[in-house]
Design a protein around this motif. Structure first.
Motif, short mmCIF file in Angstrom:
data_model
loop_
_atom_site.label_atom_id
_atom_site.label_comp_id
_atom_site.label_asym_id
_atom_site.label_seq_id
_atom_site.Cartn_x
_atom_site.Cartn_y
_atom_site.Cartn_z
N GLU A 128 -19.78 10.28 23.87
CA GLU A 128 -20.01 11.21 24.99
C GLU A 128 -20.43 10.44 26.24
N ARG A 129 -21.34 9.48 26.09
CA ARG A 129 -21.77 8.68 27.25
C ARG A 129 -20.62 7.87 27.84
N ALA A 130 -19.81 7.26 26.97
CA ALA A 130 -18.72 6.42 27.44
C ALA A 130 -17.68 7.23 28.21
N VAL A 131 -17.34 8.41 27.69
CA VAL A 131 -16.32 9.23 28.36
C VAL A 131 -16.88 9.80 29.65
N ARG A 132 -18.12 10.29 29.62
CA ARG A 132 -18.69 10.88 30.84
C ARG A 132 -18.78 9.85 31.96
N ALA A 133 -19.07 8.60 31.62
CA ALA A 133 -19.18 7.56 32.64
C ALA A 133 -17.87 7.34 33.38
N GLU A 134 -16.75 7.66 32.75
CA GLU A 134 -15.44 7.48 33.37
C GLU A 134 -15.02 8.67 34.22
N TYR A 135 -15.74 9.76 34.11
CA TYR A 135 -15.36 10.98 34.82
C TYR A 135 -16.49 11.42 35.75
N GLY A 136 -16.78 10.56 36.73
CA GLY A 136 -17.88 10.80 37.64
C GLY A 136 -17.72 12.08 38.46
N ILE A 137 -16.50 12.33 38.95
CA ILE A 137 -16.27 13.52 39.77
C ILE A 137 -16.45 14.79 38.93
N ILE A 138 -15.89 14.79 37.73
CA ILE A 138 -16.00 15.96 36.85
C ILE A 138 -17.46 16.16 36.45
N SER A 139 -18.18 15.06 36.23
CA SER A 139 -19.59 15.15 35.88
C SER A 139 -20.40 15.76 37.01
N GLU A 140 -20.11 15.36 38.25
CA GLU A 140 -20.81 15.92 39.40
C GLU A 140 -20.54 17.42 39.52
N ILE A 141 -19.29 17.82 39.32
CA ILE A 141 -18.93 19.24 39.38
C ILE A 141 -19.69 20.02 38.31
N PHE A 142 -19.72 19.49 37.11
CA PHE A 142 -20.41 20.14 35.99
C PHE A 142 -21.89 20.34 36.30
N ASP A 143 -22.54 19.26 36.75
CA ASP A 143 -23.97 19.34 37.03
C ASP A 143 -24.25 20.30 38.18
N LEU A 144 -23.43 20.27 39.20
CA LEU A 144 -23.64 21.13 40.36
C LEU A 144 -23.45 22.60 39.98
#
Length: 382
Positions: A128-144
């Motif tokens: 989960e950590r490895a994949v999330r690190a590669e998807y910074g934009i998607i991670s920002e959208i999710f958190d926001l």
């Protein structure tokens, strides 16, 4: 009196306005589509994809200009995880209330694919950590979205998004496609092949890169009945996870395709056949992936749109394609012709917003869109 008004609202026709906003320059294409559904006195707004980072502010300005100073988006759909569709959604979430966000979340879905990665030492948390690190934009959208109190949903087959039904992908398809994304860890090619679902990453990616390198050798003549588009195109695994949406508005039907390729479009047609959704009766269709020749072929277009109609037959549906004004590669003439000979009236953004009113009143300040012609000379590939 109030009862009469409520009855009138309930029985008013459900219209669907689809507006493609201009996204990108040069070869930097993308998608941002504003959908309004309902009627002139009562409607909801939906955004499908958000383009590049700079597109976000343009979407916000557009919503406020045409739908009042305090617009609300009932649904935002991120068709797939590519940056040219996702980046602008961050600004939209910051400035506009969004009730429902539909997106695939690669790092949370990676656990379902853990046995399909080559390194069998991955733990759930580590993957989960490895994949999330590669998807910074998607991670920002999710958190926001979480911060804003937006409800987040996974757009898999069978889900209803307002008046739209998700036709593809299934959660099972996503399980096999995720390890083949360019940003995810190396897949277990044999495990994927043994599942008889998809060619492994090495094979499919090689085919994809070979297709991408195929250059326009020159130009070749094409007539109405001599179609040079061929089946067998290959696009990326990420594109094949694009959420394909089927909208029903009385007798009118809308098909939105994102960057879906031949597999995703075929799965969508199969789903329509299983569930009784009529094909070949669309009033509006999105040409997938900015008019790339790798995403469509004669066989799937015949299934979705119908066979080639006699030359000179009046158009029976609108087909829009999102492409920058100075992109030499998109849209491909060979693709535009394929949609046109199956009954489409073809419109490209190419630097300007283009709108399909779908029953809503024409908008002040907008002129008529120019329909693209049938091209008698198309690309020839090496």
């Amino acid at each position: 009196m109030l009862d009469d008004i409520l009855v009138a609202l309930e029985t008013a026709p459900l219209n669907c306005e689809v507006e493609f906003l201009p996204v990108g320059t040069g070869a930097k294409a993308g998608d941002a589509i504003v959908v309004r559904y309902g009627n002139d006195t009562s409607y909801k707004l939906m955004l499908v994809d958000g383009g590049h980072a700079e597109t976000g502010a343009k979407i916000v300005d557009h919503l406020r200009t045409y739908f009042g100073p305090y617009p609300v988006l009932e649904h935002v759909v991120l068709t797939h995880s590519d940056g040219d569709h996702a980046s602008g959604i961050r600004k939209v979430l910051e400035d506009v209330p969004v009730r429902h966000l539909w997106m695939h979340i690669p790092w949370l879905l990676a656990e379902n694919s853990r046995d399909l990665f080559a390194d069998k030492r991955w733990t759930s948390a580590g993957l989960e950590r490895a994949v999330r690190a590669e998807y910074g934009i998607i991670s920002e959208i999710f958190d926001l979205a979480l911060e804003k109190g937006c409800q987040i949903h996974l757009p898999f087959e069978g889900q209803d998004i307002g008046p739209f039904r998700v036709m593809s992908p299934t959660a099972l398809a996503y399980r096999f496609l995720l390890p083949q994304f360019e940003k995810t860890p190396e897949p277990d090619v044999m495990a994927i092949k043994d599942a008889h679902w998809w060619l492994g990453k090495e094979s499919s990616l090689r085919k994809f890169l070979e297709a991408a390198k195929a250059a326009v050798h020159g130009w070749i003549a094409e007539s109405w009945y001599d179609e040079r588009l061929r089946d067998g195109g290959v696009t990326s695994a990420s594109n094949e996870t694009s959420a394909v949406l089927y909208g029903t508005f009385g007798s009118k039907r809308v098909l939105l395709t994102g960057d879906a390729g031949l597999k995703a479009l075929t799965w969508s047609a199969d789903y329509a056949d299983r569930t009784g959704l009529p094909l070949q009766q669309f009033t509006f269709v999105q040409i997938p992936h900015h008019g790339s020749r790798r995403n469509v072929g004669p066989t799937i277009l015949n299934r979705l749109l119908g066979p080639i109609v006699p030359e000179g037959t009046p158009a029976r549906f609108s087909a829009f394609v999102s492409a920058p004004p100075d992109d030499a590669s998109h849209p491909r003439r060979i693709v535009l012709n394929a949609f046109k000979r199956r009954g489409g009236s073809i419109v490209a953004t190419q630097g300007r917003s283009k709108i399909h009113y779908g029953g809503f009143a024409r908008r002040s300040g907008y002129g008529s869109a120019d329909e693209l012609p049938f091209y008698t000379v198309v690309e020839e590939y090496t």
